[in-house]
Write a protein that holds these residues in place. Structure first.
Motif, PDB file in Angstrom:
ATOM      1  N   ASP A  85       0.825  -1.204   0.000  1.00 57.17           N
ATOM      2  CA  ASP A  85       0.000   0.000   0.000  1.00 57.17           C
ATOM      3  C   ASP A  85       0.862   1.259   0.000  1.00 57.17           C
ATOM      4  OD1 ASP A  85      -2.164  -1.660   0.060  1.00 57.17           O
ATOM      5  OD2 ASP A  85      -2.490  -1.461   2.226  1.00 57.17           O
ATOM      6  N   LEU A  86       1.934   1.208   0.793  1.00 53.79           N
ATOM      7  CA  LEU A  86       2.813   2.379   0.843  1.00 53.79           C
ATOM      8  C   LEU A  86       3.469   2.627  -0.509  1.00 53.79           C
ATOM      9  CD1 LEU A  86       4.310   4.601   2.379  1.00 53.79           C
ATOM     10  CD2 LEU A  86       6.046   2.890   2.971  1.00 53.79           C
ATOM     11  N   MET A  87       3.983   1.570  -1.148  1.00 50.29           N
ATOM     12  CA  MET A  87       4.641   1.741  -2.437  1.00 50.29           C
ATOM     13  C   MET A  87       3.647   2.136  -3.527  1.00 50.29           C
ATOM     14  SD  MET A  87       7.687   1.600  -1.858  1.00 50.29           S
ATOM     15  CE  MET A  87       8.144   1.538  -0.139  1.00 50.29           C
ATOM     16  N   GLY A  88       2.398   1.699  -3.392  1.00 48.92           N
ATOM     17  CA  GLY A  88       1.377   2.157  -4.323  1.00 48.92           C
ATOM     18  C   GLY A  88       1.145   3.644  -4.201  1.00 48.92           C
ATOM     19  N   ALA A  89       1.122   4.138  -2.953  1.00 49.41           N
ATOM     20  CA  ALA A  89       0.954   5.576  -2.742  1.00 49.41           C
ATOM     21  C   ALA A  89       2.172   6.347  -3.240  1.00 49.41           C
ATOM     22  CB  ALA A  89       0.713   5.864  -1.260  1.00 49.41           C
ATOM     23  N   ILE A  90       3.376   5.794  -2.992  1.00 46.90           N
ATOM     24  CA  ILE A  90       4.595   6.450  -3.480  1.00 46.90           C
ATOM     25  C   ILE A  90       4.598   6.471  -5.010  1.00 46.90           C
ATOM     26  CG2 ILE A  90       7.095   6.194  -3.662  1.00 46.90           C
ATOM     27  CD1 ILE A  90       7.125   5.224  -0.797  1.00 46.90           C
ATOM     28  N   ALA A  91       4.152   5.366  -5.645  1.00 43.13           N
ATOM     29  CA  ALA A  91       4.135   5.306  -7.105  1.00 43.13           C
ATOM     30  C   ALA A  91       3.230   6.372  -7.694  1.00 43.13           C
ATOM     31  CB  ALA A  91       3.697   3.922  -7.567  1.00 43.13           C
ATOM     32  N   SER A  92       2.109   6.659  -7.022  1.00 45.05           N
ATOM     33  CA  SER A  92       1.225   7.711  -7.533  1.00 45.05           C
ATOM     34  C   SER A  92       1.902   9.064  -7.490  1.00 45.05           C
ATOM     35  CB  SER A  92      -0.079   7.728  -6.739  1.00 45.05           C
ATOM     36  OG  SER A  92       0.161   8.093  -5.388  1.00 45.05           O
ATOM     37  N   ARG A  93       2.670   9.324  -6.435  1.00 46.06           N
ATOM     38  CA  ARG A  93       3.419  10.588  -6.366  1.00 46.06           C
ATOM     39  C   ARG A  93       4.544  10.622  -7.393  1.00 46.06           C
ATOM     40  NH1 ARG A  93       3.217  13.750  -1.360  1.00 46.06           N
ATOM     41  NH2 ARG A  93       1.475  13.015  -0.107  1.00 46.06           N
ATOM     42  N   VAL A  94       5.208   9.484  -7.563  1.00 44.50           N
ATOM     43  CA  VAL A  94       6.275   9.414  -8.570  1.00 44.50           C
ATOM     44  C   VAL A  94       5.702   9.652  -9.959  1.00 44.50           C
ATOM     45  CG1 VAL A  94       7.931   7.882  -9.672  1.00 44.50           C
ATOM     46  CG2 VAL A  94       7.760   7.937  -7.187  1.00 44.50           C
ATOM     47  N   ALA A  95       4.543   9.052 -10.246  1.00 47.04           N
ATOM     48  CA  ALA A  95       3.933   9.225 -11.568  1.00 47.04           C
ATOM     49  C   ALA A  95       3.612  10.685 -11.828  1.00 47.04           C
ATOM     50  CB  ALA A  95       2.660   8.378 -11.664  1.00 47.04           C
ATOM     51  N   LEU A  96       3.080  11.380 -10.819  1.00 45.25           N
ATOM     52  CA  LEU A  96       2.768  12.794 -10.994  1.00 45.25           C
ATOM     53  C   LEU A  96       4.036  13.603 -11.235  1.00 45.25           C
ATOM     54  CD1 LEU A  96       0.592  14.972 -10.986  1.00 45.25           C
ATOM     55  CD2 LEU A  96       0.900  15.174  -8.505  1.00 45.25           C
ATOM     56  N   ALA A  97       5.097  13.288 -10.463  1.00 46.73           N
ATOM     57  CA  ALA A  97       6.355  14.001 -10.650  1.00 46.73           C
ATOM     58  C   ALA A  97       6.958  13.717 -12.023  1.00 46.73           C
ATOM     59  CB  ALA A  97       7.350  13.612  -9.555  1.00 46.73           C
ATOM     60  N   VAL A  98       6.882  12.465 -12.475  1.00 48.98           N
ATOM     61  CA  VAL A  98       7.408  12.112 -13.795  1.00 48.98           C
ATOM     62  C   VAL A  98       6.613  12.805 -14.887  1.00 48.98           C
ATOM     63  CG1 VAL A  98       7.642  10.210 -15.432  1.00 48.98           C
ATOM     64  CG2 VAL A  98       8.423   9.935 -13.078  1.00 48.98           C
ATOM     65  N   ASP A  99       5.279  12.837 -14.733  1.00 52.23           N
ATOM     66  CA  ASP A  99       4.444  13.497 -15.735  1.00 52.23           C
ATOM     67  C   ASP A  99       4.782  14.981 -15.826  1.00 52.23           C
ATOM     68  OD1 ASP A  99       2.168  13.447 -17.623  1.00 52.23           O
ATOM     69  OD2 ASP A  99       1.226  14.727 -16.128  1.00 52.23           O
ATOM     70  N   ASN A 100       4.930  15.632 -14.677  1.00 49.64           N
ATOM     71  CA  ASN A 100       5.308  17.047 -14.689  1.00 49.64           C
ATOM     72  C   ASN A 100       6.673  17.247 -15.343  1.00 49.64           C
ATOM     73  OD1 ASN A 100       2.972  17.890 -13.421  1.00 49.64           O
ATOM     74  ND2 ASN A 100       3.835  17.749 -11.366  1.00 49.64           N
ATOM     75  N   ALA A 101       7.607  16.341 -15.036  1.00 45.93           N
ATOM     76  CA  ALA A 101       8.949  16.456 -15.625  1.00 45.93           C
ATOM     77  C   ALA A 101       8.902  16.245 -17.128  1.00 45.93           C
ATOM     78  CB  ALA A 101       9.895  15.450 -14.977  1.00 45.93           C
ATOM     79  N   LEU A 102       8.075  15.282 -17.583  1.00 41.98           N
ATOM     80  CA  LEU A 102       7.964  15.050 -19.023  1.00 41.98           C
ATOM     81  C   LEU A 102       7.355  16.255 -19.729  1.00 41.98           C
ATOM     82  CD1 LEU A 102       6.745  11.334 -19.058  1.00 41.98           C
ATOM     83  CD2 LEU A 102       8.955  12.183 -19.867  1.00 41.98           C
ATOM     84  N   LEU A 103       6.334  16.847 -19.124  1.00 36.67           N
ATOM     85  CA  LEU A 103       5.720  18.025 -19.726  1.00 36.67           C
ATOM     86  C   LEU A 103       6.704  19.185 -19.766  1.00 36.67           C
ATOM     87  CD1 LEU A 103       2.162  17.892 -18.114  1.00 36.67           C
ATOM     88  CD2 LEU A 103       2.774  17.373 -20.480  1.00 36.67           C
ATOM     89  N   PHE A 104       7.432  19.375 -18.673  1.00 38.40           N
ATOM     90  CA  PHE A 104       8.408  20.455 -18.644  1.00 38.40           C
ATOM     91  C   PHE A 104       9.539  20.191 -19.628  1.00 38.40           C
ATOM     92  CE2 PHE A 104      12.256  22.482 -17.005  1.00 38.40           C
ATOM     93  CZ  PHE A 104      11.830  23.793 -16.945  1.00 38.40           C
ATOM     94  N   GLU A 105       9.953  18.916 -19.742  1.00 38.21           N
ATOM     95  CA  GLU A 105      11.023  18.581 -20.677  1.00 38.21           C
ATOM     96  C   GLU A 105      10.589  18.865 -22.105  1.00 38.21           C
ATOM     97  OE1 GLU A 105      12.304  14.361 -21.459  1.00 38.21           O
ATOM     98  OE2 GLU A 105      14.018  15.066 -20.289  1.00 38.21           O
ATOM     99  N   GLU A 106       9.326  18.560 -22.415  1.00 41.20           N
ATOM    100  CA  GLU A 106       8.815  18.839 -23.756  1.00 41.20           C
ATOM    101  C   GLU A 106       8.782  20.338 -24.021  1.00 41.20           C
ATOM    102  OE1 GLU A 106       4.794  17.989 -26.445  1.00 41.20           O
ATOM    103  OE2 GLU A 106       5.017  17.130 -24.440  1.00 41.20           O
ATOM    104  N   GLU A 107       8.332  21.108 -23.018  1.00 40.52           N
ATOM    105  CA  GLU A 107       8.309  22.564 -23.177  1.00 40.52           C
ATOM    106  C   GLU A 107       9.719  23.123 -23.324  1.00 40.52           C
ATOM    107  OE1 GLU A 107       7.207  26.567 -20.568  1.00 40.52           O
ATOM    108  OE2 GLU A 107       6.665  24.582 -19.853  1.00 40.52           O
ATOM    109  N   ARG A 108      10.632  22.592 -22.512  1.00 41.49           N
ATOM    110  CA  ARG A 108      12.016  23.064 -22.570  1.00 41.49           C
ATOM    111  C   ARG A 108      12.658  22.726 -23.911  1.00 41.49           C
ATOM    112  NH1 ARG A 108      15.967  20.117 -18.619  1.00 41.49           N
ATOM    113  NH2 ARG A 108      15.449  18.484 -20.116  1.00 41.49           N
ATOM    114  N   ASP A 109      12.441  21.499 -24.398  1.00 45.72           N
ATOM    115  CA  ASP A 109      13.005  21.112 -25.688  1.00 45.72           C
ATOM    116  C   ASP A 109      12.468  22.000 -26.803  1.00 45.72           C
ATOM    117  OD1 ASP A 109      14.420  19.155 -24.427  1.00 45.72           O
ATOM    118  OD2 ASP A 109      13.071  17.527 -24.984  1.00 45.72           O
ATOM    119  N   THR A 110      11.161  22.320 -26.720  1.00 43.13           N
ATOM    120  CA  THR A 110      10.577  23.200 -27.730  1.00 43.13           C
ATOM    121  C   THR A 110      11.212  24.580 -27.670  1.00 43.13           C
ATOM    122  OG1 THR A 110       8.481  22.008 -27.607  1.00 43.13           O
ATOM    123  CG2 THR A 110       8.438  24.213 -28.557  1.00 43.13           C
ATOM    124  N   ALA A 111      11.365  25.101 -26.441  1.00 52.01           N
ATOM    125  CA  ALA A 111      11.949  26.432 -26.286  1.00 52.01           C
ATOM    126  C   ALA A 111      13.408  26.455 -26.731  1.00 52.01           C
ATOM    127  CB  ALA A 111      11.828  26.890 -24.830  1.00 52.01           C
TER     128      ALA A 111
END
Length: 791
Positions: free
Chosen positions: A288-314
């Motif tokens: 249960d704990l790792m499931g909760a951590i994975a949800s936070r990791v997924a959100l952080a990864v998604d934000n990083a991917l979006l920012f990386e895409e914006e940065r690459d475009t810029a």
């Protein structure tokens, strides 16, 4: 008989013996937060060997930098008599990370005064209060994941958080298109799997049906394998299965990375015989704990991917606004440049921004092998600064084609920058009708002539470049710093002056141009910042040491001179002059028709000495004849309108040698005027007979028709003898021909009719030469053209 609570003398145990038996760290600090005692379990938990922390600050326990403020709050609260509880991230001496749950109470004197702090600590999630610890640990992990928007940094923080405290092995696989690729493979103790076994970072991963990772992704829920011995799973490869058996994998948790209903990948944790643990198995709580951590990791990864895409475009946007990766080949110059964007600003406390900025540089080929060089910096950061930079570069390139002095170019660029102000409602502030002021821009524009080694330049508030001569590093002296472009807003009085300056560079001299990001806000180890002068001295020392190397080595040395992350983007341009003299021939001629053949003969002899092919030489001599003929015709023309003059003219077609014709007919000039370097002046005859003069050759100029009629009444005055200069330059891949005369008017191409006898000279030059043009000089003008040298 002893009373209850009283121990017999032979049963007395020293307090330290008792404390060392505890499976909990006990740390005692004085009122100044200095450690005065630590039991044996504290040494094991925090990873120090003996008493080396005694007398040092509690921060010496390895408390992570982001928790220093929390430690200060602990001391303040407890010294006031309160009790504090919370979670710390500690970095051990071996580089591993451990999360600890701390409980702090006051250390009281028998009088009741607080003399210090007692801290009880244990490893988080390894106690009977796991449910309570869970919330503190989740908060700490969330804080760490929120500390970066760069994908690689985010994934690295995830692995550092989980290994080795919660796992011996951590794998993170993310989708790229429709394929999974391994992005993290972290193992306890620095162990690495042998090649060809478990997938390495960057390699594609494919899980067979029934594999626990495949189940986690298909079920979209965390999967626990409590005891791997009791369960058998199909492995991706036979070699990976053998390695798992050898490592003694005991327990596994695999959790999907889900965000907004989208599956990003899967994260897997495993325990093995790499470390010794009291219980090498996961349970339902851990799942249960790792499931909760994975949800936070997924959100952080998604934000990083979006920012990386914006940065690459810029960054791609900015990259296409700047010159390419390699400087163009230039005669008499070696050039290297380097552009490095700053780290994202979220690490500097300025909010989330992309890495792009307004630093810019350019190398602009000018007439006759001369080169324009510019480096500058637009204030601010982000897309607007990059957009302004792109407009500036395009504008300067256009202005530079006028071949005017650098100070004139900067004045024109300053006017252009000030027109960039436009009405716009401010997003904040009480006055919504304010105008957005024009951007402030610093830059220096140079024009270098590799044949004469003369460097002309003008400055607009930019730092002077470093000048390296014979291994000695100084600065190119600026007599005037000049005001920044856009400094004088519309409606403001005063005048911004840009002074013209000249310097002659010695053979082998090196210029290092840079923007202020190279020397601004570079952090020291103690948290302070180097001053600009300290940074500049480090850059000087570094380029002096690298001065005997190539220009690329000098550019790299300049960039790496000042330690620490850059807070602003950096542009560096290194220019080195040739050690050898470049081939050039020039000669002055009187502006007489007979000199056309002399100029052509000089050109032919020079081209032959340079080893040009006959076809190339004949073409070059033809164009020399065309340009020189026009100079002679208009230099000898009298200013009286509609006057026929009998002048020998040169034969235009190839093969006639440009010799004067015998018994020439009267020549009548037809002069047309326009505006601009390619559209003004009298060069429309092309070396052939011209039609009748159509208008005053000095119309709109300093001489009027009435003035010349008055002169005719006073008696005929012979015009002074005029001269022109022919200059020939040879480069590695081209030759340049320049013809100088004292006429201020610039030539243009005119469209000759089918029956016109003249007006085709410049058309021939335009069609046969690689490039051609005209530029004003201090005492007239120069007409030039370029031809390639083919092997």
């Amino acid at each position: 008989m002893s009373h209850w609570g009283e121990a017999p003398d032979e049963a007395y145990l020293p307090p330290e013996t008792v404390l060392n038996q505890m499976e909990m760290a006990v740390i005692v600090c004085d009122r100044f937060s200095n450690v005065i005692y630590g039991n044996a379990f504290a040494r094991q938990l925090f990873g120090f060997g003996g008493d080396e922390i005694i007398g040092h600050s509690v921060l010496s326990l390895g408390i992570a930098e982001e928790d220093h403020e929390q430690a200060t709050e602990l001391a303040k609260h407890v010294l006031k008599g309160g009790v504090w509880e919370g979670t710390f991230c500690n970095l051990r001496a071996d580089g591993t990370t451990v999360y600890t749950r701390a409980h702090a109470v006051p250390l009281r004197h028998p009088s009741g005064a607080v003399d210090g702090v007692v801290i009880f600590a244990r490893e988080a999630l390894r106690s009977n209060q796991r449910e309570q610890d869970r919330y503190g640990l989740m908060e700490r992990i969330g804080e760490r994941l929120a500390g970066s928007l760069e994908l690689e940094s985010t994934l690295r923080r995830v692995a550092d958080t989980l290994v080795p405290q919660f796992a011996d092995h951590c794998f993170i696989d993310l989708y790229s298109g429709d394929r999974l690729h391994r992005r993290v493979s972290r193992h306890a103790g620095g162990w690495e799997p042998p090649p060809g076994t478990w997938a390495e970072v960057g390699e594609p991963v494919s899980y067979p049906r029934g594999h626990f990772s495949e189940k986690a992704m298909s079920r979209r829920d965390a999967v626990l394998v409590e005891d791997m011995i009791q369960h058998r799973f199909a492995a991706p490869t036979e070699s990976s299965k053998r390695l798992g058996d050898e490592m003694g994998i005991t327990s596994v948790i695999s959790a999907p990375l889900l965000v907004r209903g989208e599956l990003l990948g899967v994260m897997s944790l495993a325990l093995s015989n790499l470390t010794k643990r009291p219980d090498p198995h996961y349970d339902g709580f851990d799942r249960d704990l790792m499931g909760a951590i994975a949800s936070r990791v997924a959100l952080a990864v998604d934000n990083a991917l979006l920012f990386e895409e914006e940065r690459d475009t810029a960054l791609a946007f900015q990259k296409h606004l700047l010159p390419g990766d390699r400087p163009p080949p230039l005669d008499g110059l070696q050039i290297a440049w380097r552009y490095e964007p700053a780290r994202p600003l979220e690490s500097h406390g300025h909010g989330i921004q992309t890495q792009v900025g307004g630093d810019w540089y350019d190398v602009i080929p000018l007439s006759a092998g001369r080169v324009g060089l510019v480096i500058g910096d637009v204030e601010g950061r982000g897309a607007r600064a990059a957009a302004v930079m792109g407009q500036l570069r395009a504008a300067l390139r256009a202005f530079a084609q006028d071949d005017k002095p650098p100070a004139d170019i900067l004045r024109k660029l300053d006017e252009w920058v000030r027109t960039m102000t436009r009405p716009e409602r401010m997003r904040s502030g009480w006055n919504s009708d304010d105008l957005v002021r024009p951007p402030l821009v610093s830059c220096t524009y140079f024009v270098y002539d590799a044949w004469s080694r003369v460097l002309e330049f003008a400055n607009a508030g930019h730092d002077p470049p470093l000048l390296i001569v014979d291994g000695q590093v100084g600065e190119l002296p600026f007599e005037s710093e000049g005001g920044m472009l856009g400094l004088r807003a519309p409606g403001m009085g005063g005048e911004i002056l840009f002074n013209e300056e000249t310097s002659e560079l010695k053979p082998g001299s090196t210029l290092v141009l840079y923007t202020d990001g190279l020397i601004d806000r570079r952090p020291k180890e103690d948290g302070e910042y180097y001053t600009r002068e300290e940074s500049r001295e480090m850059v000087r020392a570094a380029v002096a040491e690298a001065s005997r190397g190539g220009v690329e080595a000098v550019a790299n040395a300049a960039y790496e001179a000042v330690p620490g992350d850059i807070d602003d983007d950096v542009a560096i341009v290194v220019i080195r002059t040739a050690g050898d003299e470049l081939a050039v021939e020039e000669r002055d001629f009187t502006a007489e028709p007979i000199m056309v053949s002399e100029a052509r003969r000089m050109a032919a002899d020079t081209f032959a000495s340079w080893g040009m092919l006959d076809e190339q030489s004949e073409l070059a001599c033809l164009l020399v004849s065309e340009v020189v003929t026009n100079v002679v015709l208009h230099a000898t023309a009298t200013p009286t309108p509609r006057r026929e003059v009998g002048v020998p003219v040169t034969a235009g077609p190839p093969g006639r040698g440009g010799e004067p014709l015998s018994a020439p007919p009267p020549v009548q000039f037809n002069t047309e005027f326009g505006a601009g370097p390619y559209s003004t002046g009298p060069y429309d005859t092309g070396g052939y007979e011209t039609g009748p003069l159509d208008g005053d050759p000095f119309e709109g100029g300093a001489f009027a028709e009435d003035d010349w009629n008055l002169g005719a009444d006073l008696g005929r005055r012979e015009p002074p003898t005029k001269e022109f200069r022919l200059r020939l330059r040879r480069g590695a891949d081209a030759i340049w021909v320049e013809v100088f005369d004292s006429d201020m008017r610039l030539p243009r191409i005119r469209s000759a009719g089918e029956t016109d006898e003249g007006g085709r000279g410049l058309y021939l030059v335009d069609q046969l030469a690689t490039r051609w043009g005209a530029r004003p000089t201090a005492d007239g003008k120069a007409v030039w053209f370029e031809l390639p040298l083919t092997p």
